[in-house]
Design a protein around this motif. Sequence first.
Motif, mmCIF file in Angstrom:
data_model
loop_
_atom_site.group_PDB
_atom_site.id
_atom_site.type_symbol
_atom_site.label_atom_id
_atom_site.label_comp_id
_atom_site.label_asym_id
_atom_site.label_seq_id
_atom_site.Cartn_x
_atom_site.Cartn_y
_atom_site.Cartn_z
ATOM 1 N N THR A 10 0.837 -1.199 0.000
ATOM 2 C CA THR A 10 0.000 0.000 0.000
ATOM 3 C C THR A 10 0.870 1.247 0.000
ATOM 4 N N HIS A 11 0.245 2.392 -0.291
ATOM 5 C CA HIS A 11 1.012 3.634 -0.365
ATOM 6 C C HIS A 11 1.559 4.033 1.007
ATOM 7 N N ARG A 12 0.829 3.737 2.079
ATOM 8 C CA ARG A 12 1.332 4.091 3.410
ATOM 9 C C ARG A 12 2.564 3.270 3.771
ATOM 10 N N HIS A 13 2.537 1.992 3.419
ATOM 11 C CA HIS A 13 3.719 1.165 3.647
ATOM 12 C C HIS A 13 4.887 1.699 2.826
ATOM 13 N N LEU A 14 4.622 2.090 1.587
ATOM 14 C CA LEU A 14 5.660 2.647 0.730
ATOM 15 C C LEU A 14 6.242 3.927 1.338
ATOM 16 N N GLU A 15 5.400 4.753 1.929
ATOM 17 C CA GLU A 15 5.885 5.985 2.569
ATOM 18 C C GLU A 15 6.873 5.668 3.688
ATOM 19 N N LEU A 16 6.586 4.606 4.439
ATOM 20 C CA LEU A 16 7.508 4.186 5.496
ATOM 21 C C LEU A 16 8.822 3.657 4.927
ATOM 22 N N PHE A 17 8.773 3.102 3.711
ATOM 23 C CA PHE A 17 9.984 2.607 3.055
ATOM 24 C C PHE A 17 11.012 3.720 2.874
ATOM 25 N N TYR A 18 10.523 4.939 2.726
ATOM 26 C CA TYR A 18 11.429 6.075 2.550
ATOM 27 C C TYR A 18 11.612 6.871 3.845
#
Length: 537
Positions: A75-83
């Motif tokens: 999900t996009h929120r998980h992706l945000e945490l990736f960065y």
Amino acid sequence: MIPGLMQTAPLLISGVLTYAAQAHGSREVVSRRIDEPLWRSDYAGLARRAAQAAHALRRLGIKPGDRVTSLAWNTHRHLELFYAAPGIGAVLHTANPRLSDEQIVYTINHAESAVLFFERNFAALVERLAPQLTTVKTFVMLSDAERTEGDAASYETLIAGEPETIDWPVFDENAGAFLCYTSGTTGDPKGVLYSHRAVVLHAMAGGLNSAFGFTAFDVAMPCSSLYHATAWGVPFSAPLCGAKLVLPADKMDGASLHELIQTEGVTFTGGVPTIWTMYLDWLEKTGHQPDSLKKVVIGGSAVPRAMAEAFKRRHGVQVLQIWGMTETCPIGVVATPTPALAALGEEAMDEAIWTRQGRLQFGIELRVETDDGQEAPWDGETSGALLVRGPWVVQRYFCKDQDAARPDGWFDTGDIATLDANGFMRITDRQKDVIKSGGEWISSIDLENVAAGCPGVKVAAVVGVPHPKWEERPLLVIEAHDGADVSKAAVLDYLAPRIVKWWTPDDVVFAAVPLTATGKIDKKVLREAWRGHLGGA
């Protein structure tokens, strides 16, 4: 030696995001969510929200070197945490929700995470595990305030009001960025701590034509899980190349994947074979075609030839195999074509691509070692233990500096393989899965690949079962498609002209085939369940 006179800016994950926002800021990022509408943004928006998440992490007291855990889907929120987390020097531990409760607790406690981010549909799991999580102080549900339940904080509330820009800190590129645990089929899962340098180099290599070959015109949908070895690096390779990114959350059924492929124009996707077995079955039953799809990369276990042929012949989609491990970040080899193969003709090229895991990639060294410790010739015939080394290969596990690789850097993958003159690697078996029958070796992978082509077969698994005379004999476990009429006799008749006679399984049984937490066939469970079936134990 004279020192070079070039700049030495470190390779940092924040640099990938900064570049994507500047060079491809309007390229879309689309995401399904848990019980929420489809999310549409772009790389500029991703950069803004990742900055907000980074500020929020600092407000929670997260410092460089601290670990935070995610229990989340694509999900996009998980992706945000990736960065966000690596961007401020922290480490994101991407917990695998398909592990057992005991193993999930072990990995979070072993990582010593202070914050746990989790999806709404993991609320019951987190409530069950929370009393055993000894270091977690803050629980954050990846949801808006309206849908957040229990005592957890809302992610949207947490980042709301935070600045949308940030001066990403500059630090040593060898600092830890992601902590990924092996699936732990034997003993406790082992932590593999990826560095910023490894992730960025891996992302650059992943975008090359010898690997995924992304361009700014591609639309990439990773169906390999973000929690599993960072989804094969696609969340970094795609932004570097300007490809649109489509995130399917946890909706991996045929209808859901097809809807995204059609509506978002997906050109590239990848995942484990079980996903594509279900998708092909759905396409067959509905008569639909994936109009935009050009390339499917499949890894986790060997690709059945019948699957590759179905994608190409019926749907015009190129299938490439990939091989790698959590310990290799994970790209090791990718089965992309070369002029030397093309010169042999389409049929021969397909044979090479579909029957080999892939070819040598820049950054990865391969070595096949025979029992006497010597390097095997690259003849495509001589098999031995597969060893790898390179800038994104593990040296030590995250466990009191437990060595993973030898002092010379070579890491023993546990696979048995061959290498040919064109640099193509072929896995013949796992060291623990190869079947020794009457002093001869039988490849369980080769048998599975043939059996998977039999009409009606959904999954084929082969294990060695103790035998009083031959030491071990192959047992074939078949999971059939729903409603398929497939019998033992039909399977054996199908195998007969396609394998050597002494490879013929001593029995064919029909049962659900268990999978590991990473979607691979769980041979350990199968061996234990059927170990006495042929009268050997």
